[in-house]
Design a protein around this motif. Structure first.
Motif, short mmCIF file in Angstrom:
data_model
loop_
_atom_site.label_atom_id
_atom_site.label_comp_id
_atom_site.label_asym_id
_atom_site.label_seq_id
_atom_site.Cartn_x
_atom_site.Cartn_y
_atom_site.Cartn_z
N PHE A 34 0.82 -1.21 0.00
CA PHE A 34 0.00 0.00 0.00
C PHE A 34 0.86 1.26 0.00
N ASP A 35 2.02 1.20 0.63
CA ASP A 35 2.91 2.37 0.62
C ASP A 35 3.40 2.70 -0.79
N ILE A 36 3.77 1.68 -1.57
CA ILE A 36 4.39 1.92 -2.87
C ILE A 36 3.40 2.09 -4.00
N SER A 37 2.14 1.88 -3.75
CA SER A 37 1.11 2.00 -4.77
C SER A 37 0.94 3.45 -5.20
N LEU A 38 0.53 3.64 -6.45
CA LEU A 38 0.26 4.98 -6.94
C LEU A 38 -0.98 5.58 -6.29
N VAL A 39 -1.75 4.76 -5.59
CA VAL A 39 -2.89 5.25 -4.82
C VAL A 39 -2.74 4.88 -3.34
N MET A 41 -0.66 5.05 0.63
CA MET A 41 -0.60 6.03 1.71
C MET A 41 0.24 7.26 1.37
N ASN A 42 1.40 7.05 0.76
CA ASN A 42 2.24 8.22 0.42
C ASN A 42 1.49 9.18 -0.50
N MET A 43 0.84 8.63 -1.51
CA MET A 43 0.11 9.47 -2.46
C MET A 43 -1.14 10.09 -1.82
N LEU A 44 -1.82 9.33 -0.95
CA LEU A 44 -2.99 9.89 -0.27
C LEU A 44 -2.60 11.06 0.62
N MET A 45 -1.48 10.90 1.36
CA MET A 45 -1.01 11.99 2.21
C MET A 45 -0.60 13.20 1.38
N ALA A 46 0.10 12.95 0.29
CA ALA A 46 0.55 14.04 -0.57
C ALA A 46 -0.65 14.81 -1.14
N LYS A 47 -1.67 14.07 -1.55
CA LYS A 47 -2.87 14.73 -2.08
C LYS A 47 -3.53 15.59 -1.01
#
Length: 131
Positions: A34-39, A41-47
């Motif tokens: 889930f961390d490395i997915s384009l959707v 946690m990292n991407m959710l936080m960035a959004k």
């Protein structure tokens, strides 16, 4: 089921794996996937934090770097993090309190310890980790 290589795991993990195996429990950890997915946690936080121009810091994709569309005062970023995570306090380690306008930021949903050596390549003004 692949065998656990006992020489590569810490004692607390060995104890945990032993208990899991004895109890005949199946475990699937979605954390890294889930961390490395384009959707993930990292991407959710960035959004949520309105970080743009996002790219992964390294091949493992465990952290990202991006930019705010304007210089953001550190106090504003801290308030945004508190609001996003619904917490009263944020632990801040900062060696330049007077230099508090941030544009480039790196973040990792995990602990981020393995990522720190890669930060010199992207030179973020702010690094945040949530592990």
């Amino acid at each position: 089921m692949p065998k656990i290589n006992q020489s590569n795991i810490s004692n607390w993990k060995k104890e945990l794996y032993s208990k899991i195996l004895i109890a005949d429990i199946n475990v699937y950890s979605l954390h890294i996937n889930f961390d490395i997915s384009l959707v993930g946690m990292n991407m959710l936080m960035a959004k949520e934090l309105k970080i743009k121009n996002i790219h992964f810091i390294n091949e493992e994709k465990l952290a990202i770097v991006g930019k705010f569309d304007r210089q953001m005062p550190l106090k504003e970023l801290i308030n945004n993090l508190k609001k996003y995570f619904n917490v009263a306090n944020i632990q801040l380690v900062n060696n330049k309190l007077s230099d508090n306008n941030i544009v480039t930021v790196a973040l990792s949903a995990g602990a981020g310890g393995d990522i720190i050596s890669n930060l010199s390549v992207v030179s973020p003004k702010y690094w945040t980790t949530f592990g």
